[in-house]
Design an enzyme around this catalytic site. Sequence first.
Site, short mmCIF file in Angstrom:
data_model
loop_
_atom_site.label_atom_id
_atom_site.label_comp_id
_atom_site.label_asym_id
_atom_site.label_seq_id
_atom_site.Cartn_x
_atom_site.Cartn_y
_atom_site.Cartn_z
N ALA A 20 3.89 -1.28 -0.02
CA ALA A 20 3.45 -2.48 -0.26
C ALA A 20 2.44 -2.92 0.21
O ALA A 20 1.19 -2.83 0.09
CB ALA A 20 4.58 -3.45 -0.63
N ARG A 21 2.68 -3.84 1.33
CA ARG A 21 1.88 -4.52 2.18
C ARG A 21 2.50 -4.33 3.75
O ARG A 21 3.35 -4.80 3.99
CB ARG A 21 1.48 -5.90 2.06
CG ARG A 21 0.25 -6.10 0.87
CD ARG A 21 -0.99 -5.35 1.28
NE ARG A 21 -2.03 -5.55 0.23
CZ ARG A 21 -2.54 -4.63 -0.54
NH1 ARG A 21 -1.96 -3.43 -0.43
NH2 ARG A 21 -3.37 -4.90 -1.29
N GLU A 48 -5.42 -2.60 9.32
CA GLU A 48 -5.57 -1.07 8.89
C GLU A 48 -7.19 -1.10 9.14
O GLU A 48 -8.15 -1.87 8.84
CB GLU A 48 -5.64 -1.20 7.26
CG GLU A 48 -4.13 -1.31 6.86
CD GLU A 48 -3.83 -0.88 5.47
OE1 GLU A 48 -4.94 -0.77 4.70
OE2 GLU A 48 -2.61 -1.10 5.03
N HIS A 67 -3.12 4.38 3.46
CA HIS A 67 -3.26 3.38 2.45
C HIS A 67 -3.74 4.29 1.25
O HIS A 67 -4.84 3.79 0.63
CB HIS A 67 -4.19 2.14 2.40
CG HIS A 67 -3.79 1.04 1.88
ND1 HIS A 67 -4.17 -0.10 2.20
CD2 HIS A 67 -3.54 1.11 0.45
CE1 HIS A 67 -3.97 -1.05 1.16
NE2 HIS A 67 -3.84 -0.07 0.10
#
Length: 603
Positions: A290-291, A320, A339
């Site tokens: 998700a995050r 990131e 990611h």
Amino acid sequence: MAALATPLRHLLPAGAAPSRSPDPAMPPPTMHRHCALSPSRGRRLRSRLSASASAGPAGGRPTVLVTEKLGPAGLDLLRAFANVDCAYELTAEELRAKVSLVDALVVRSSTRVTRDVFEAARGRLRVVGRAGVGIDNVDLQAATEAGCLVVNAPTANTVAAAEHAVALLAAMARNVAQADASLKAGKWQRSKYVGVTLVGKTLAIIGFGKVGSEVARRAKGLGMDTIAYDPYAPVDRARAIGVDLVSFDEAISTADFISLHMPLTPSTAKLFDDETFAKMKKGVRIINVARGGAVDEEALLRALDNGTVAQAALDVFTEEPPPKDSRLVQHENVTVTPHLGASTTEAQEGVAFEIAEAVIGALRGDLAATAVNAPMVPTEALSELSPYIVLAEKLGRLVVQLVAGGNGVKGVKVVYSSARDPDDLDTRILRAMVTKGIVEPISSSFVNIVNADYVAKQRGLRITEERVLLDGSPEIPLDSIQVHLANVESKFTGALSDAGDIRVEGKVKGGAPYLTLVGSFGVDVSLEGNLILCRQVDQPGIIGRVGSILGKMNLNVSFMSVGRTAPGKQAIMAIGVDEEPEKEALRSIGDIASVEEFVFLKL
Ligand SMILES: NC(=O)c1ccc[n+]([C@@H]2O[C@H](COP(=O)([O-])OP(=O)(O)OC[C@H]3O[C@@H](n4cnc5c(N)ncnc54)[C@H](O)[C@@H]3O)[C@@H](O)[C@H]2O)c1
Ligand SMILES: O=C(O)[C@H](O)COP(=O)(O)O
């Protein structure tokens, strides 16, 4: 090819008038009737907006700058309509130089579309297309201020993200990445990499939206017992997939595997902290596609080191790319990917196509369903309604925080009390803002007048509107707005109306939004900062005790208001605080004997 969006379809929904009978718990109206959107206003809006719709400068062919790799079908579609400049890995300076020469910009997550970029565009840039879901790399406020529409592609990578979560789940359980690295390093370590089986294990999905429900379907196919926590998801959708919606504590304490699929919002930021990890089964395994910000990464490291978490599989990180020496990334029990959730050929084709359609539609003047900001609000409506727009969003934001769970949020009723003829009061933007207030804190959706109805429909939210026509001067557009949520449990029972709905009401006073009713209790508090609502037995001394607890914690109380049904009976105290109180302060308020319940709300 799918049809492009119909012009203004979502701005001017047909049949804005709901047909519901009045709530018996509401104050008696002098007259009650429903309204419909005035056709002449609809025509005026349509022609004003389509007048501004054309292609490039001076009506010529527009230019689209694409700064990250897009699937070829999306590029072809763009090329059929516009001149396309593909320029990858631009520096910030190069992007600023190019952006004043284009009408639209298409990006993924690596291009930072900052305020500087909008300023450098000097008014030419009309659309930013984000080929994916998250738009945290686009400064939405700056885009709106620059009159630039931002659109995204919210559905085309759902399956890819779900498949990646399942891939990580299986790879982690069988140590695939570690064993691969070991064999490539010349080792043959069969006993070191004994895994765990999936069948019969319990998987808890946190966030049962588009991706979460696709993960659930796949996990059931693997023979996993699948449960989910999502206080806002409809029970029937979960039931249809064979998933039980449970409480957060039940989900995290019974699961063998936990997969995160909620958006990053203030209420999910660092939701997985030391306290949460401490409640988990020893040896639990975590997947995050998700995050990164939903997990306190330091706390996860501690939980991995002390064995509470046996393994983690992470696709996303707070920062990131994460620092090269990140202990989390290097941890032997952690599997990582950079990611990659949306990175399949098919998802990228879909996302590219979806974004190309949306960008072309926007350049033509259509308001796409996936628009995430709304610069095109009629100025006269905006200036008159602006304080009510703020009020509507705050009421939505407040009411959704009072939900405890139950059947998910489905039925929302917005009641406008006004002395003005319904034809002279356009409530679409108010309804959109109530939707925005309800949906945004609990999802990754961005809601505005353009996409509010679309988002509500997608989430199974049924928004109905009622008008209460008051006697008096039609000068002021509205007297009050009420928002009711039906068929939900509340974490604050004092917010329930006699009909059992969660009900809040607000008014505009001196240009500022005020909360004037909670359940059946009249209050009078400014809707600014944060709010503590307490329900207690009405007796002397409580205000002082609560005030002194907050004072000891050095918390500034901005206002206080008490509403009661009758002297000596139940009362509600609303306290405005500038900052969020420590858990300890809230606990001490709850410990006061006559306080029956309390809730902390962020406005
Ligand atoms: N890794 C990737 O490449 C990748 C790809 C796609 C999506 N994502 C991310 O996955 C997340 C979910 O995407 P989606 O498309 O399913 O979004 P969605 O809006 O469809 O679903 C999110 C769900 O989370 C629920 N939710 C909100 N607050 C919650 C809370 N406090 N606790 C539990 N549930 C809560 C909402 O009710 C909603 O059902 C987003 O953050 C998105 O950015 C990542
Ligand atoms: O928000 C999203 O859509 C995903 O996180 C994917 O982002 P990406 O386009 O950078 O792969």
